[in-house]
Design a protein around this motif. Sequence first.
Motif: not given
Length: 218
Positions: A166-187
């Motif tokens: 998804d897309y995360f902006a100010r105040g948004d929280v991403e909760v990641a656990d052992s099932d998540m594999h990702h590549t965050p990219v800054a806007d």
Amino acid sequence: MENNIKHHLTDDILIGYAAGTLPEAFNLMVAAHLSLCDTCRAQAESFDAVGGEILDTAPATDVMLEPGSFAATMALIAGGPVDEIRAPRVPDSILPGPLQDYVGGDLADVQWRGIGMGVKQAILPTSRDASARLLFIPAGAAMPDHGHKGTEMTMVLQGAFQDEDDYFARGDVEVADSDMHHTPVADIHEDCICLAVSDAPLEFQGLLPKIVQRFARI
């Protein structure tokens, strides 16, 4: 600052905060988010109310204390550490009030340390059972592809980032656990500043990220 928060804390996290069972770093995350999010703040207050009701209605138990227990407790309190004087909080800052307390001021007071490719971090002082850090990611830059050995929560303070979920902006929280594999990219439109807390090291695949991980304590 007005916020349009779409990604909130889970009930499990808020219940743990109300019960006092979270690590210090996670408590910092929750406190910082609650200062920005009316929705989660109301939910947290409801859990506090439930906990108070349970205490009020729980059957009383007779507990025998050792002679001198009260005096010993008061002596420990008197001999405890002196509260540090905190810098006054800056209104309308990028950093929520609880974060300003840990930084000792505003964003200009953050002690950044470069970790490569323009990315910077500042590790915050918390208990050892979990870590907390501020991350600065240049606009358009990507964090290395990684997984998680435990739980990581990331809240955006400035700018935004996007990953496979998804897309995360100010105040948004991403909760990641052992099932998540990702590549965050800054806007691309603005440098991204985040608060990240985790109770276990991240899992990187590439050699260079693994080398950086050793000295960056990620």
